[in-house]
Design a protein around this motif. Structure first.
Motif, mmCIF file in Angstrom:
data_model
loop_
_atom_site.group_PDB
_atom_site.id
_atom_site.type_symbol
_atom_site.label_atom_id
_atom_site.label_comp_id
_atom_site.label_asym_id
_atom_site.label_seq_id
_atom_site.Cartn_x
_atom_site.Cartn_y
_atom_site.Cartn_z
ATOM 1 N N TYR A 183 0.826 -1.201 0.000
ATOM 2 C CA TYR A 183 0.000 0.000 0.000
ATOM 3 C C TYR A 183 0.869 1.264 0.000
ATOM 4 O O TYR A 183 0.618 2.212 -0.747
ATOM 5 C CB TYR A 183 -0.914 0.003 1.224
ATOM 6 N N ALA A 184 1.909 1.261 0.818
ATOM 7 C CA ALA A 184 2.789 2.429 0.921
ATOM 8 C C ALA A 184 3.660 2.580 -0.314
ATOM 9 O O ALA A 184 3.938 3.682 -0.770
ATOM 10 C CB ALA A 184 3.660 2.318 2.169
ATOM 11 N N GLY A 185 4.086 1.455 -0.884
ATOM 12 C CA GLY A 185 5.018 1.486 -2.004
ATOM 13 C C GLY A 185 6.417 1.828 -1.540
ATOM 14 O O GLY A 185 6.617 2.383 -0.456
ATOM 15 N N ASP A 186 7.390 1.487 -2.358
ATOM 16 C CA ASP A 186 8.784 1.824 -2.073
ATOM 17 C C ASP A 186 9.238 1.303 -0.713
ATOM 18 O O ASP A 186 10.040 1.914 -0.025
ATOM 19 C CB ASP A 186 8.971 3.345 -2.142
ATOM 20 N N THR A 187 8.692 0.148 -0.305
ATOM 21 C CA THR A 187 8.991 -0.408 1.015
ATOM 22 C C THR A 187 9.250 -1.907 0.902
ATOM 23 O O THR A 187 8.428 -2.652 0.373
ATOM 24 C CB THR A 187 7.825 -0.172 1.993
ATOM 25 N N GLU A 188 10.386 -2.330 1.411
ATOM 26 C CA GLU A 188 10.729 -3.749 1.442
ATOM 27 C C GLU A 188 10.344 -4.334 2.805
ATOM 28 O O GLU A 188 10.374 -3.634 3.825
ATOM 29 C CB GLU A 188 12.223 -3.946 1.221
ATOM 30 N N VAL A 189 10.017 -5.614 2.811
ATOM 31 C CA VAL A 189 9.744 -6.329 4.052
ATOM 32 C C VAL A 189 10.694 -7.515 4.146
ATOM 33 O O VAL A 189 10.778 -8.326 3.226
ATOM 34 C CB VAL A 189 8.284 -6.835 4.113
ATOM 35 N N TYR A 190 11.413 -7.596 5.263
ATOM 36 C CA TYR A 190 12.308 -8.724 5.522
ATOM 37 C C TYR A 190 11.838 -9.409 6.810
ATOM 38 O O TYR A 190 11.516 -8.743 7.787
ATOM 39 C CB TYR A 190 13.753 -8.258 5.672
ATOM 40 N N HIS A 191 11.815 -10.732 6.781
ATOM 41 C CA HIS A 191 11.232 -11.488 7.897
ATOM 42 C C HIS A 191 12.172 -12.603 8.334
ATOM 43 O O HIS A 191 12.803 -13.272 7.512
ATOM 44 C CB HIS A 191 9.882 -12.077 7.469
ATOM 45 N N ALA A 192 12.256 -12.790 9.645
ATOM 46 C CA ALA A 192 13.015 -13.919 10.196
ATOM 47 C C ALA A 192 12.380 -14.337 11.515
ATOM 48 O O ALA A 192 11.886 -13.499 12.269
ATOM 49 C CB ALA A 192 14.478 -13.547 10.409
ATOM 50 N N ASN A 193 12.386 -15.629 11.765
ATOM 51 C CA ASN A 193 11.893 -16.146 13.044
ATOM 52 C C ASN A 193 13.030 -16.182 14.065
ATOM 53 O O ASN A 193 14.201 -16.325 13.712
ATOM 54 C CB ASN A 193 11.328 -17.560 12.893
ATOM 55 N N PHE A 194 12.669 -16.037 15.330
ATOM 56 C CA PHE A 194 13.631 -16.241 16.404
ATOM 57 C C PHE A 194 12.957 -17.047 17.507
ATOM 58 O O PHE A 194 11.734 -17.118 17.590
ATOM 59 C CB PHE A 194 14.168 -14.906 16.933
ATOM 60 N N TYR A 195 13.768 -17.661 18.358
ATOM 61 C CA TYR A 195 13.245 -18.565 19.377
ATOM 62 C C TYR A 195 13.837 -18.301 20.763
ATOM 63 O O TYR A 195 13.282 -18.748 21.765
ATOM 64 C CB TYR A 195 13.527 -20.019 18.961
ATOM 65 N N ASP A 196 14.965 -17.611 20.792
ATOM 66 C CA ASP A 196 15.652 -17.300 22.040
ATOM 67 C C ASP A 196 16.583 -16.120 21.780
ATOM 68 O O ASP A 196 16.606 -15.562 20.668
ATOM 69 C CB ASP A 196 16.423 -18.512 22.567
ATOM 70 N N LYS A 197 17.366 -15.748 22.771
ATOM 71 C CA LYS A 197 18.239 -14.584 22.639
ATOM 72 C C LYS A 197 19.274 -14.774 21.540
ATOM 73 O O LYS A 197 19.548 -13.859 20.749
ATOM 74 C CB LYS A 197 18.932 -14.303 23.975
ATOM 75 N N SER A 198 19.850 -15.941 21.469
ATOM 76 C CA SER A 198 20.878 -16.206 20.473
ATOM 77 C C SER A 198 20.329 -16.105 19.052
ATOM 78 O O SER A 198 20.938 -15.462 18.174
ATOM 79 C CB SER A 198 21.482 -17.593 20.700
ATOM 80 N N SER A 199 19.186 -16.725 18.816
ATOM 81 C CA SER A 199 18.614 -16.689 17.470
ATOM 82 C C SER A 199 18.092 -15.300 17.121
ATOM 83 O O SER A 199 18.089 -14.901 15.950
ATOM 84 C CB SER A 199 17.499 -17.734 17.326
ATOM 85 N N PHE A 200 17.666 -14.530 18.136
ATOM 86 C CA PHE A 200 17.245 -13.156 17.874
ATOM 87 C C PHE A 200 18.427 -12.339 17.366
ATOM 88 O O PHE A 200 18.306 -11.582 16.387
ATOM 89 C CB PHE A 200 16.677 -12.511 19.139
#
Length: 237
Positions: free
Chosen positions: A40-57
């Motif tokens: 909707y906004a345009g010109d915007t990328e989305v990046y996604h990652a899962n985490f499970y604990d402090k290390s993976s975050f």
């Protein structure tokens, strides 16, 4: 050779599996909602990652922060309780984001988690002196779908601002109020620790750090709610 496509804005989504019910095997995700506002906004990328604990975050954040944009919002989407998100102290998470705030031009943090927005003092301390201009969260539990829609509204509005806009605290407050204005402030969005009902106006929390020397991070929730009333009057006129 593949030609690189480059947008000017980005939303980095760090999400811990929700398990909203016994059959929710990584079914529920904020990602489709965030991708919707980005389109909707345009010109915007989305990046996604899962985490499970402090290390993976930490690993997920480092991976997502490889690119630099003119404005980047970090969206943490996970269960929260007291001072922790997915069992990780909010202080540790915010400090980690702060490390990348200048190199990755992170301008805002949306805490899509229950209760942790209550820790406004920790938020102020952690974003002080960083590139982060704003942070929003909830001081109570929060209904998942409603909270996700509010989160998206806030992120969409604040991504429209540039460096000059962030130099005026009142301007940032106005954008936050505008983003909140489609939602009823008296809507019961969740409960407190004792199970008592909490309305949106008593749950939502905002911290703003305007650009410029001498501007310190401070809680502006009351200012946002005051400005919210202007939009209600304006829209009903």
């Amino acid at each position: 050779m593949k030609r690189q496509h480059k947008s000017n804005r980005a939303i980095l989504v760090l999400e811990c599996p929700w398990e909203l019910d016994t059959d929710d095997s990584n079914r529920s995700s904020v990602l489709p909602f965030v991708e919707g506002i980005a389109k909707y906004a345009g010109d915007t990328e989305v990046y996604h990652a899962n985490f499970y604990d402090k290390s993976s975050f930490k690993k997920a954040l480092a991976y997502l922060c490889k690119c630099r944009f003119e404005s980047t919002v970090v969206y943490i989407a996970a269960h929260g309780y007291k001072k922790k998100i997915a069992g990780i102290d909010i202080f540790d998470l915010l400090l980690e984001i702060g490390k990348y705030s200048k190199s990755s031009n992170i301008t805002g943090i949306m805490l899509g988690s229950c209760f942790v927005g209550k820790e406004t003092t920790s938020i102020q301390v952690c974003i002080e002196g960083t590139n982060i201009k704003w942070c929003a969260g909830y001081a109570s539990s929060c209904e998942w779908l409603t909270g996700t829609m509010i989160d998206c509204s806030i992120m969409a509005a604040l991504l429209e601002l540039d460096d000059e806009d962030f130099g005026d605290r009142d301007n940032v407050i106005g954008e936050l109020a505008s983003a909140l204005s489609p939602f009823s402030k008296t809507f019961v969005i969740g409960d407190d620790y004792k199970g008592a009902s909490v309305t949106l106006e008593d749950s939502i929390q905002f911290v703003v750090q305007a650009t410029g020397q001498g501007n310190r991070a401070r809680t502006v929730t009351e200012d946002v709610l005051d400005a919210y009333e202007f939009f209600q009057e304006y829209e009903s006129a």
